[in-house]
Design an enzyme around this catalytic site. Structure first.
Site, mmCIF file in Angstrom:
data_model
loop_
_atom_site.group_PDB
_atom_site.id
_atom_site.type_symbol
_atom_site.label_atom_id
_atom_site.label_comp_id
_atom_site.label_asym_id
_atom_site.label_seq_id
_atom_site.Cartn_x
_atom_site.Cartn_y
_atom_site.Cartn_z
ATOM 1 N N THR A 53 0.815 -1.227 0.000
ATOM 2 C CA THR A 53 0.000 0.000 0.000
ATOM 3 C C THR A 53 0.841 1.266 0.000
ATOM 4 O OG1 THR A 53 -0.082 0.139 2.408
ATOM 5 C CG2 THR A 53 -1.790 -1.206 1.318
ATOM 6 N N ASP A 67 18.538 3.277 -1.442
ATOM 7 C CA ASP A 67 18.203 3.118 -0.032
ATOM 8 C C ASP A 67 19.216 3.893 0.801
ATOM 9 O OD1 ASP A 67 18.293 2.001 2.704
ATOM 10 O OD2 ASP A 67 16.757 0.639 1.931
#
Length: 157
Positions: free
Chosen positions: A60, A148
Site C-alpha cells: 500500500t 536506499d
C-alpha cells in the site's frame, strides 16, 4: 526565535544569540535519519534526540510506526524531523497525534508528491530540502533519488 545570552570566551565576555525557549528535539526517522543527527548536533549542541522508526508497507506504501522513544516533553518543544529522503512523509502524522505543535522537516532529497502530501495534510509543517527530484516510482522510491539511504549510510544491503 532567538534570545540574547552572554558567553564567557577565553578572552572576554561576548554578547551572542541562542535559540529561545525549551531545547529543540531532533527526531531522526530510523534508520537513515540517524546519519543526519551528528551534523545537526554540532550546530545545536543542546538539543535532545528522540527516535521514530517507520516502515512503508510494500503493497500500500502507507507508513507504519514500529518504534518510538521520544522525550516526555516533546509536545512543548520545537521538533526537527530528519530523514535523507521525503517520499511520503508519514512521521509527521505520528508526532501531531502526540501534540507536537511546531515541526520542521529537514531532508536532503524530496519528491514533489511527498511535499504535496505533507503540506496538504499539514500546511503548518516547514520543509527544508536540498533537492526536489522528479517523482516516485511504482515502489514509492524517489526517482532518480539516492537508492536506499540507510544502506548507503551504514554499508548494508
Amino acid at each position: 526565535a532567538l534570545e540574547d545570552v552572554e558567553v564567557e570566551t577565553p578572552i572576554c565576555k561576548a554578547a551572542c544569540k541562542q535559540v529561545a525557549g525549551k531545547k529543540m528535539v531532533i527526531v531522526p526517522i530510523l534508520r537513515a535519519g540517524l546519519g543526519m543527527v551528528e551534523g545537526l548536533q554540532e550546530l545545536m549542541p543542546s538539543t535532545f534526540v528522540g527516535h521514530l522508526g517507520m516502515y512503508r508497507d510494500p503493497e500500500t506504501h502507507e507508513p507504519h510506526e514500529y518504534y518510538a522513544k521520544l522525550p516526555d516533553s516533546i509536545s512543548q518543544r520545537d521538533v526537527l524531523v530528519v530523514d535523507p529522503m521525503l517520499a511520503t512523509g508519514g512521521g509527521i502524522h505520528y508526532l501531531r497525534k502526540l501534540g507536537v505543535k511546531n515541526i520542521k522537516l529537514v531532508v536532503l532529497v524530496a519528491a514533489p508528491v511527498g511535499i504535496e502530501a505533507v503540506l496538504s495534510a499539514d500546511p503548518d509543517v516547514q520543509i527544508y530540502t536540498c533537492a526536489i527530484d522528479e517523482c516516485l516510482n511504482e515502489h514509492a522510491y524517489i526517482v532518480p533519488g539516492l537508492g536506499d539511504a540507510g544502506d548507503r549510510i551504514f554499508g548494508t544491503k
